[in-house]
Design an enzyme around this catalytic site. Structure first.
Site, mmCIF file in Angstrom:
data_model
loop_
_atom_site.group_PDB
_atom_site.id
_atom_site.type_symbol
_atom_site.label_atom_id
_atom_site.label_comp_id
_atom_site.label_asym_id
_atom_site.label_seq_id
_atom_site.Cartn_x
_atom_site.Cartn_y
_atom_site.Cartn_z
ATOM 1 N N ASN A 75 0.874 -1.176 0.000
ATOM 2 C CA ASN A 75 0.000 0.000 0.000
ATOM 3 C C ASN A 75 0.910 1.224 0.000
ATOM 4 O O ASN A 75 1.476 1.566 1.027
ATOM 5 C CB ASN A 75 -0.901 -0.046 1.242
ATOM 6 C CG ASN A 75 -1.771 1.200 1.365
ATOM 7 O OD1 ASN A 75 -1.786 2.051 0.466
ATOM 8 N ND2 ASN A 75 -2.486 1.310 2.470
ATOM 9 N N HIS B 184 -9.480 0.794 5.093
ATOM 10 C CA HIS B 184 -8.159 1.036 5.691
ATOM 11 C C HIS B 184 -8.299 1.971 6.886
ATOM 12 O O HIS B 184 -9.136 2.883 6.883
ATOM 13 C CB HIS B 184 -7.207 1.634 4.647
ATOM 14 C CG HIS B 184 -5.793 1.641 5.141
ATOM 15 N ND1 HIS B 184 -5.317 2.611 5.981
ATOM 16 C CD2 HIS B 184 -4.779 0.767 4.963
ATOM 17 C CE1 HIS B 184 -4.057 2.333 6.289
ATOM 18 N NE2 HIS B 184 -3.710 1.215 5.683
ATOM 19 N N GLU C 170 -4.868 -4.884 10.737
ATOM 20 C CA GLU C 170 -3.883 -3.813 10.865
ATOM 21 C C GLU C 170 -4.151 -3.037 12.154
ATOM 22 O O GLU C 170 -4.972 -2.101 12.156
ATOM 23 C CB GLU C 170 -3.973 -2.866 9.676
ATOM 24 C CG GLU C 170 -3.725 -3.536 8.336
ATOM 25 C CD GLU C 170 -3.229 -2.542 7.294
ATOM 26 O OE1 GLU C 170 -2.080 -2.644 6.900
ATOM 27 O OE2 GLU C 170 -3.994 -1.644 6.916
ATOM 28 N N LYS D 124 0.115 4.236 -0.311
ATOM 29 C CA LYS D 124 -0.527 5.410 0.301
ATOM 30 C C LYS D 124 -0.292 6.657 -0.575
ATOM 31 O O LYS D 124 -0.136 6.522 -1.790
ATOM 32 C CB LYS D 124 -0.031 5.589 1.740
ATOM 33 C CG LYS D 124 -0.189 4.289 2.554
ATOM 34 C CD LYS D 124 0.025 4.458 4.021
ATOM 35 C CE LYS D 124 -0.130 3.109 4.716
ATOM 36 N NZ LYS D 124 -0.051 3.191 6.166
ATOM 37 N N GLU E 66 -6.680 4.432 7.843
ATOM 38 C CA GLU E 66 -6.554 5.864 7.560
ATOM 39 C C GLU E 66 -7.852 6.406 6.962
ATOM 40 O O GLU E 66 -8.214 7.561 7.179
ATOM 41 C CB GLU E 66 -5.345 6.115 6.655
ATOM 42 C CG GLU E 66 -4.046 5.954 7.450
ATOM 43 C CD GLU E 66 -2.918 5.266 6.725
ATOM 44 O OE1 GLU E 66 -2.889 5.287 5.478
ATOM 45 O OE2 GLU E 66 -2.045 4.695 7.410
ATOM 46 N N GLY F 220 2.752 2.545 10.682
ATOM 47 C CA GLY F 220 3.660 3.663 10.484
ATOM 48 C C GLY F 220 4.378 4.102 11.746
ATOM 49 O O GLY F 220 4.997 5.163 11.778
ATOM 50 N N SER G 79 3.792 -1.855 10.357
ATOM 51 C CA SER G 79 5.255 -1.896 10.483
ATOM 52 C C SER G 79 5.830 -3.275 10.159
ATOM 53 O O SER G 79 6.804 -3.715 10.780
ATOM 54 C CB SER G 79 5.697 -1.428 11.872
ATOM 55 O OG SER G 79 5.248 -0.098 12.100
HETATM 56 P P1 13P Z 1 3.190 0.486 7.637
HETATM 57 O O1 13P Z 1 3.743 -0.813 7.080
HETATM 58 O O2 13P Z 1 3.888 1.705 7.128
HETATM 59 O O3 13P Z 1 3.058 0.431 9.117
HETATM 60 O O4 13P Z 1 1.684 0.600 7.054
HETATM 61 C C1 13P Z 1 0.823 -0.457 7.168
HETATM 62 C C2 13P Z 1 -0.394 -0.165 6.382
HETATM 63 O O5 13P Z 1 -1.164 0.714 6.718
HETATM 64 C C3 13P Z 1 -0.622 -0.931 5.171
HETATM 65 O O6 13P Z 1 -1.908 -0.733 4.668
#
Ligand code: 13P
Length: 257
Positions: free
Chosen positions: A10, A98, A170, A12, A100, A176, A217
């Site tokens: 992803n 997701h 997640e 983003k 976010e 992140g 992560s």
């Molecule tokens: P990170 O791997 O940067 O923590 O992000 C995970 C994520 O949100 C994947 O959709």
């Protein structure tokens, strides 16, 4: 039951034109698969078409995924992108729910469910993301949150459509942040989600064949221990998916398991 590993990148809201194309090119060459695995990358909307071209020219099996879409087929929805538009540029996988989108953009479970149903109706594959916040984890609500988000997200989905559904667990606090769920925490959450799909929503056969990715992560250093857990079937990767060697190493970890 052995499930084919599944790894998603992803991206983003990262990478501009040439960077996105260079990463796709590099992934197409380094993501060698020594065994069966499904791999998908999800660039920003702007670059879906050109990243798809790069993958196609390289003869790569990496699938093209979208980070978002709108559930309606067309009409007065300023700024939105439909599933058929995504299909036009070669997208076959979509992320839904997701964290976010839930927590930063404010998407409610009702919209997430609408999107899941629309995407499945449009013959897309769906990666439905679920996961608890740190406060919810501290309050002992991890399973309740995951069950709620899974149940709402999958309301109205048929047994046949479940072959095109993957869950991504997640935990919000791990995204992140560099904090990763321990293999034991991830296993507990995945096992609880699978049990809910078996006893609360569908049946054993659907629950056992459904893949559950871990996201938060994920990196080459922790992928091996996580994928060794019986209910961890792959990864949804953010930061590490922007570095082709890291992403390739995570895919490789799923092959060695
Ligand atoms: P990170 O791997 O940067 O923590 O992000 C995970 C994520 O949100 C994947 O959709």
């Amino acid at each position: 039951m052995s499930r084919t590993p599944y790894v998603g990148g992803n991206w983003k809201m990262n990478l501009h034109g040439d960077e996105a194309l260079a990463l796709a090119q590099s992934l197409a060459s380094v993501t060698a698969m020594s065994g069966p695995a499904d791999v998908v990358i999800c660039p920003a909307f702007m670059y879906l078409s050109s990243v798809g071209d790069v993958l196609a020219k390289a003869g790569s099996l990496i699938k093209l995924g979208a980070q978002d879409f709108y559930a309606q087929p067309n009409g007065a929805f300023t700024g939105e992108v439909s599933l058929s538009m995504l299909r036009d540029v070669g997208v076959s996988v979509v992320l839904v729910g997701h964290s976010e989108r839930r927590h930063v953009l404010g998407e409610p479970d009702t919209l997430i469910n609408e999107k899941t149903l629309a995407a499945l109706e449009a013959d897309m594959e769906v990666i439905l993301c679920v996961g608890e916040t740190l406060e919810q984890r501290k309050a002992g609500k991890t399973d309740a949150i995951n069950w709620g988000q899974t149940g709402y997200g999958l309301a109205g989905v048929t047994a046949d459509q479940m072959t095109r559904v993957t869950i991504a667990y997640e935990p919000v606090w791990a995204i992140g942040t560099g904090m990763t769920a321990t293999p034991g925490d991830a296993q507990n959450a995945h096992q609880a989600i699978r049990a809910f799909v078996q006893f609360g929503l569908f049946n054993e056969s659907i629950a056992q064949s459904m893949r559950i990715m871990y996201g938060g992560s994920a990196k080459p250093a922790n992928a091996g221990d996580l994928i060794a857990q019986p209910d961890v079937d792959g990864f949804l990767v953010g930061g590490a998916s922007l570095v082709s060697d890291d992403f390739a190493a995570i895919v490789a970890a799923t092959q060695e398991n």
